[in-house]
Write an enzyme that holds these catalytic residues in place. Sequence first.
Site, PDB file in Angstrom:
ATOM      1  N   ASP A 293     -60.154  86.512  19.788  1.00 39.89           N
ATOM      2  CA  ASP A 293     -60.875  85.348  19.915  1.00 39.89           C
ATOM      3  C   ASP A 293     -62.002  85.274  19.078  1.00 39.89           C
ATOM      4  O   ASP A 293     -62.805  86.188  19.087  1.00 39.89           O
ATOM      5  CB  ASP A 293     -60.837  85.039  21.545  1.00 39.89           C
ATOM      6  CG  ASP A 293     -59.776  84.905  22.422  1.00 39.89           C
ATOM      7  OD1 ASP A 293     -58.709  84.476  21.337  1.00 39.89           O
ATOM      8  OD2 ASP A 293     -59.650  85.086  23.253  1.00 39.89           O
TER       9      ASP A 293
ATOM     10  N   ASP B 180     -54.626  79.472  20.139  1.00 39.26           N
ATOM     11  CA  ASP B 180     -54.799  78.850  21.496  1.00 39.26           C
ATOM     12  C   ASP B 180     -54.784  77.380  21.102  1.00 39.26           C
ATOM     13  O   ASP B 180     -54.098  76.298  22.052  1.00 39.26           O
ATOM     14  CB  ASP B 180     -56.110  79.258  22.192  1.00 39.26           C
ATOM     15  CG  ASP B 180     -55.862  80.470  22.691  1.00 39.26           C
ATOM     16  OD1 ASP B 180     -54.856  81.159  22.751  1.00 39.26           O
ATOM     17  OD2 ASP B 180     -57.051  81.308  22.306  1.00 39.26           O
TER      18      ASP B 180
END
Length: 163
Positions: free
Chosen positions: A111, A129
């Site tokens: 991330d 995402d």
Amino acid sequence: MKKKEILFIVLLFCLDQGIKFLMENFLMNGSIVLVPNFFSLEWLENKGAAWSIFENQTFFLIIVSLLCLIFLSIIKNTIKESKWKFFAATFLYAGILGNLVDRIVFGYVKDYLSFMFFGYHFPVFNLADVFIVVGAILFIIAVLKEESSYGQVRSARRKKFKN
């Protein structure tokens, strides 16, 4: 699955993995603030899902991802062909696969997108995402559009029957 759909999934998947590779190498020395108190690039190795739920439950999250891919393959065949369905499915496949590969290969999801809203630090996330969220929204639209057109067909049949 059609060639066009596979090509688009592969393109989005490669974009996700390429950006993750760049961010990993680019952010190893710390985060970069792009818009103060709003947006920064921050490296995070997420061993859970959103908001760190199911942290260190990698095997469980891999199984859930595989089940989601199977469910998506089954459910997408129940919705008529449309641009909404095409983009919904491709975004969902690419996003799920992007995070699934991270979990299988590295044991965590890479991330790097970090936002702050009115003092709340939103969980760090990645492009996969974004694909999943956009795909889910488009999938809902595809279903609603189909129901809407189904309702119009039923209404037209009723009028024809009455006349």
